[in-house]
Design an enzyme around this catalytic site. Structure first.
Site, mmCIF file in Angstrom:
data_model
loop_
_atom_site.group_PDB
_atom_site.id
_atom_site.type_symbol
_atom_site.label_atom_id
_atom_site.label_comp_id
_atom_site.label_asym_id
_atom_site.label_seq_id
_atom_site.Cartn_x
_atom_site.Cartn_y
_atom_site.Cartn_z
ATOM 1 N N GLU A 18 8.161 18.334 -1.775
ATOM 2 C CA GLU A 18 6.964 18.745 -2.511
ATOM 3 C C GLU A 18 7.060 18.210 -3.935
ATOM 4 O OE1 GLU A 18 6.800 23.170 -1.885
ATOM 5 O OE2 GLU A 18 8.360 22.598 -0.493
ATOM 6 N N HIS A 68 2.301 20.341 1.044
ATOM 7 C CA HIS A 68 3.399 21.099 1.651
ATOM 8 C C HIS A 68 3.647 20.697 3.108
ATOM 9 C CE1 HIS A 68 6.134 24.415 2.223
ATOM 10 N NE2 HIS A 68 5.873 24.915 1.025
ATOM 11 N N HIS A 115 3.051 29.765 -4.694
ATOM 12 C CA HIS A 115 2.014 28.872 -4.171
ATOM 13 C C HIS A 115 0.590 29.356 -4.441
ATOM 14 C CE1 HIS A 115 5.229 26.570 -2.623
ATOM 15 N NE2 HIS A 115 5.327 27.087 -1.422
HETATM 16 C C1 BGC Z 1 9.382 27.238 -1.151
HETATM 17 C C2 BGC Z 1 10.115 28.151 -0.196
HETATM 18 C C3 BGC Z 1 9.081 28.889 0.586
HETATM 19 C C4 BGC Z 1 8.204 27.919 1.310
HETATM 20 C C5 BGC Z 1 7.082 28.641 2.000
HETATM 21 C C6 BGC Z 1 8.588 26.276 -0.354
HETATM 22 O O1 BGC Z 1 7.882 25.458 -1.214
HETATM 23 O O2 BGC Z 1 10.241 26.596 -2.042
HETATM 24 O O3 BGC Z 1 10.956 29.049 -0.889
HETATM 25 O O4 BGC Z 1 9.656 29.785 1.483
HETATM 26 O O5 BGC Z 1 7.659 26.991 0.421
HETATM 27 O O6 BGC Z 1 6.753 28.078 3.149
#
Ligand code: BGC
Length: 370
Positions: A334, A197, A128
């Site tokens: 997402e 998210h 991210h």
């Molecule tokens: C990911 C997860 C991650 C989470 C974090 C998601 O987009 O795929 O693996 O733990 O985001 O909050």
């Protein structure tokens, strides 16, 4: 053609509602960051839905929608105040994640023959956008018709990524549809993968898990992962596996099956390759909470969607109404390019060059099934 299709779809979504699709927009303070900078929150209110979005992380803070009996409740996880969001660096509740949503293997990629190393903040990989991604930035905001446009200028070498990247994310509420439009430009070659998210719980309390929600995903293939949740580069068929959501299944029905990919993810935490072309608006997923009748339809121009069942939520953060969000009390859809695309030339490209404009749209439509 693309514009025409979007127009027809939008008309379809808002027609028949018998309501004025216009949203009223208001703005209020939402506390301060540790450096004293003020955070603002915008409320977008239509006849059926109220969404609040703030400038820290350009985050969706709440979405209030009616159930089949007309009871209105908040269907996204989050915090009452800015302190809650500042304390939590793990969940990305409601945030725009960037520059690169999801993972880049080893935080390494190359562009135009030059190697780049970005921060590795998740089991040796970049997740991210690194330790201080777009979710941690204060965006500037401007009211627009039916919504708010958030802007972030990410400087050259921000979190190790090349190029000054200017991003506009516009949230607009049209009837019961929350539109998110992304537009980015860069002054150097760079890579980009933006998403929202939000964690949804259509039950509206965030206290119960989401395992009885049913979901349909318009996809024939998914991208399998290794033990560190990095895509292997393969595109596997969903047929005959618990990853097959071409017909609706509850999220919990097969989540604990003895299927290697589900063991690696601790549940669903994978990218589905969407039917229909990249860049064209199409349905990605449809979710129904049979208890309340609330539904969520996700449409997008993106080629993939990460369906994540909140497997890593562990109750360590107290959210709205004092609720500790436990394992699988929220799900994310997402919309995105595939994880680790910079290292997989066969995946749709995430490269953005100077002079190009990266555009994408995702729409969350909130409905009710009687
Ligand atoms: C990911 C997860 C991650 C989470 C974090 C998601 O987009 O795929 O693996 O733990 O985001 O909050």
């Amino acid at each position: 053609m693309k514009l025409l299709w979007t127009g027809i779809l939008m008309t379809g979504l808002t027609a028949g509602l018998g309501i004025n699709a216009h949203a009223a927009v208001t703005k209020a303070p939402f506390g301060k960051l540790p450096d004293g900078k003020a955070v603002e929150i915008y409320t977008l209110k239509s006849a059926t839905v109220e969404a609040r979005v703030m400038t820290f992380g350009a985050r969706i803070v709440s979405v209030r929608t009616p159930d089949r009996a007309g009871h209105v409740a908040d269907v996204v996880l989050g915090y009452e105040n800015i302190e809650g969001y500042l304390a939590d660096k793990k969940t990305y509740f409601g945030a725009i994640v960037g520059r690169y949503g999801n993972r880049i293997a080893g935080g390494k990629f190359s562009l135009d023959g030059k190697s780049y190393q970005v921060p590795t903040n998740d089991h040796g990989n970049s997740l991210h956008g690194g330790t201080s991604g777009f979710d941690q930035k204060l965006w500037t905001a401007k009211e627009v018709s039916n919504g708010v446009e958030m802007t972030l200028v990410s400087p050259d070498e921000d979190m190790g990524f090349p190029g000054t990247l200017t991003t506009h994310v516009t949230y607009t509420l049209v009837g019961n549809a929350l539109h998110i439009d992304y537009v980015s430009t860069s002054d150097k070659d760079t890579v980009l993968n933006l998403t929202n998210h939000s964690y949804f719980n259509l039950n509206g309390d965030g206290a119960s898990d989401i395992l009885s929600h049913s979901i349909t995903i318009d996809s024939e293939h998914f991208t399998p992962v290794d033990a560190t949740l990095i895509t292997t580069g393969n595109m596997d068929t969903v047929a005959g596996t618990p990853m097959d959501f071409r017909q609706p299944h509850t999220m919990g029905e097969r989540i604990n099956s003895d299927f290697a990919q589900l063991k690696l993810g601790g549940g669903y935490d994978h990218n589905w390759i969407l039917n229909g072309p990249n860049g064209v608006i199409k349905r990605a997923a449809f979710v129904l909470d049979a208890t309340t009748g609330r539904t969520l339809t996700v449409t997008t121009t993106e080629p993939g969607v990460q369906f994540y069942t909140g497997n890593f939520l562990d109750g360590s953060f107290k959210g709205k109404n004092g609720i500790s969000y436990g394992k699988r009390t929220g799900f994310c859809l997402e919309t995105q390019h595939y994880p680790d695309s910079p290292n997989h030339p066969g995946f749709p490209s995430t490269e953005l060059k100077p002079g190009q404009i990266a555009k994408s749209t995702t729409i969350f439509t909130f409905g009710v099934q009687k």
